[in-house]
Motif scaffolding. Structure first.
Motif, mmCIF file in Angstrom:
data_model
loop_
_atom_site.group_PDB
_atom_site.id
_atom_site.type_symbol
_atom_site.label_atom_id
_atom_site.label_comp_id
_atom_site.label_asym_id
_atom_site.label_seq_id
_atom_site.Cartn_x
_atom_site.Cartn_y
_atom_site.Cartn_z
ATOM 1 N N TRP A 1 -6.032 60.761 57.992
ATOM 2 C CA TRP A 1 -6.150 59.863 58.906
ATOM 3 C C TRP A 1 -5.148 59.809 60.113
ATOM 4 N N ASN A 2 -4.101 60.784 59.890
ATOM 5 C CA ASN A 2 -3.314 60.975 61.140
ATOM 6 C C ASN A 2 -4.048 61.742 62.160
ATOM 7 N N LYS A 3 -5.075 62.425 61.818
ATOM 8 C CA LYS A 3 -5.773 63.245 62.940
ATOM 9 C C LYS A 3 -6.836 62.378 63.614
ATOM 10 N N VAL A 4 -7.299 61.307 63.034
ATOM 11 C CA VAL A 4 -8.490 60.665 63.472
ATOM 12 C C VAL A 4 -7.860 59.751 64.860
ATOM 13 N N ARG A 5 -8.498 59.888 65.816
ATOM 14 C CA ARG A 5 -8.349 59.240 67.093
ATOM 15 C C ARG A 5 -8.508 57.787 67.140
ATOM 16 N N THR A 6 -7.381 57.033 67.507
ATOM 17 C CA THR A 6 -7.563 55.743 67.753
ATOM 18 C C THR A 6 -7.174 55.276 69.125
ATOM 19 N N TYR A 7 -7.901 54.183 69.613
ATOM 20 C CA TYR A 7 -7.745 53.943 71.002
ATOM 21 C C TYR A 7 -7.244 52.588 71.152
ATOM 22 N N VAL A 8 -6.272 52.198 71.734
ATOM 23 C CA VAL A 8 -5.581 50.744 71.771
ATOM 24 C C VAL A 8 -6.077 50.003 73.232
ATOM 25 N N CYS A 9 -6.610 48.889 73.132
ATOM 26 C CA CYS A 9 -6.986 48.415 74.542
ATOM 27 C C CYS A 9 -5.758 47.570 74.853
ATOM 28 N N PRO A 10 -5.490 47.907 76.190
ATOM 29 C CA PRO A 10 -4.254 47.268 76.704
ATOM 30 C C PRO A 10 -4.717 45.695 76.918
ATOM 31 N N ASP A 11 -3.824 44.806 77.159
ATOM 32 C CA ASP A 11 -3.847 43.366 77.588
ATOM 33 C C ASP A 11 -4.343 43.163 78.758
ATOM 34 N N LEU A 12 -5.520 42.663 78.781
ATOM 35 C CA LEU A 12 -6.330 42.413 79.890
ATOM 36 C C LEU A 12 -6.266 41.123 80.759
ATOM 37 N N THR A 13 -5.209 40.318 80.333
ATOM 38 C CA THR A 13 -5.104 39.155 80.993
ATOM 39 C C THR A 13 -4.572 39.360 82.496
ATOM 40 N N GLY A 14 -5.209 38.723 83.445
ATOM 41 C CA GLY A 14 -4.955 39.060 85.035
ATOM 42 C C GLY A 14 -5.459 40.111 85.591
ATOM 43 N N PHE A 15 -6.423 40.550 84.621
ATOM 44 C CA PHE A 15 -7.371 42.055 85.222
ATOM 45 C C PHE A 15 -8.177 41.498 86.034
ATOM 46 N N LYS A 16 -8.387 42.248 87.407
ATOM 47 C CA LYS A 16 -9.036 41.917 88.456
ATOM 48 C C LYS A 16 -10.598 42.462 88.356
ATOM 49 N N LEU A 17 -10.658 43.328 87.717
ATOM 50 C CA LEU A 17 -12.213 43.836 87.526
ATOM 51 C C LEU A 17 -13.140 43.095 86.599
ATOM 52 N N THR A 18 -14.403 42.942 86.754
ATOM 53 C CA THR A 18 -15.125 41.790 85.957
ATOM 54 C C THR A 18 -16.234 42.744 85.333
ATOM 55 N N PRO A 19 -16.862 42.092 84.324
ATOM 56 C CA PRO A 19 -17.748 42.956 83.762
ATOM 57 C C PRO A 19 -19.266 42.577 84.554
ATOM 58 N N PHE A 20 -20.287 43.762 84.133
ATOM 59 C CA PHE A 20 -21.451 43.690 84.885
ATOM 60 C C PHE A 20 -22.298 42.381 84.670
ATOM 61 N N VAL A 21 -22.192 41.802 83.506
ATOM 62 C CA VAL A 21 -22.890 40.640 83.052
ATOM 63 C C VAL A 21 -21.732 39.749 82.884
ATOM 64 N N THR A 22 -21.855 38.378 83.787
ATOM 65 C CA THR A 22 -20.702 37.582 83.332
ATOM 66 C C THR A 22 -20.741 36.657 81.820
ATOM 67 N N ASN A 23 -19.726 36.235 81.742
ATOM 68 C CA ASN A 23 -19.741 35.567 80.317
ATOM 69 C C ASN A 23 -20.109 34.350 80.367
ATOM 70 N N THR A 24 -20.408 33.672 81.258
ATOM 71 C CA THR A 24 -21.145 32.327 81.440
ATOM 72 C C THR A 24 -22.749 32.268 81.389
ATOM 73 N N VAL A 25 -23.064 33.607 81.213
ATOM 74 C CA VAL A 25 -24.796 33.689 81.133
ATOM 75 C C VAL A 25 -25.091 33.087 79.624
ATOM 76 N N LYS A 26 -25.823 32.241 79.704
ATOM 77 C CA LYS A 26 -26.490 31.639 78.189
ATOM 78 C C LYS A 26 -27.539 32.728 77.594
ATOM 79 N N ARG A 27 -27.250 32.739 76.333
ATOM 80 C CA ARG A 27 -28.252 33.712 75.658
ATOM 81 C C ARG A 27 -29.611 32.873 75.428
ATOM 82 N N VAL A 28 -30.612 33.656 75.810
ATOM 83 C CA VAL A 28 -31.970 32.913 75.634
ATOM 84 C C VAL A 28 -32.681 33.775 74.875
ATOM 85 N N TYR A 29 -33.224 32.783 73.800
ATOM 86 C CA TYR A 29 -34.191 33.670 72.565
ATOM 87 C C TYR A 29 -35.806 33.312 72.951
ATOM 88 N N GLY A 30 -36.472 34.425 73.005
ATOM 89 C CA GLY A 30 -37.836 34.115 73.350
ATOM 90 C C GLY A 30 -38.835 33.447 72.121
#
Length: 102
Positions: A48-77
């Motif tokens: 387990w000391n050889k397994v790669r682990t990735y730590v996500c930094p704190d993203l508060t105040g991060f200026k870039l946004t995702p491709f899909v906004t979080n305000t989009v409501k999920r629609v089920y068909g």
């Protein structure tokens, strides 16, 4: 006997080595590295000391946004057929309703 001029050029020397360029025994690999070791009985132990682990930094105040906004409501068909969204007739009917009868 002299090597060909193509091999003497600088362009060829800047290319990466491939298995066709060198003799037997050259193993290029994929550059992934090992995550453990093989046992004498054919098993594999993860170290387990050889397994790669990735730590996500704190993203508060991060200026870039995702491709899909979080305000989009999920629609089920609501599908009436057995194929559901893969039904070609229903797909064409929806396409004509949204895009016109072209």
């Amino acid at each position: 006997m002299q090597p060909t001029r193509a091999l003497l050029g600088m362009r060829y020397r800047k290319l990466r080595l491939t298995t066709k360029d060198v003799n037997k025994g050259f193993y290029k690999g994929t550059g992934t590295g090992s995550m453990g070791r093989h046992t004498s009985r054919g098993g594999y132990i993860i170290e387990w000391n050889k397994v790669r682990t990735y730590v996500c930094p704190d993203l508060t105040g991060f200026k870039l946004t995702p491709f899909v906004t979080n305000t989009v409501k999920r629609v089920y068909g609501q599908y009436d057929t057995k194929l559901g969204p893969k039904d070609p007739e229903q797909y064409l009917a929806r396409w004509k309703a949204e895009n016109g009868f072209d």
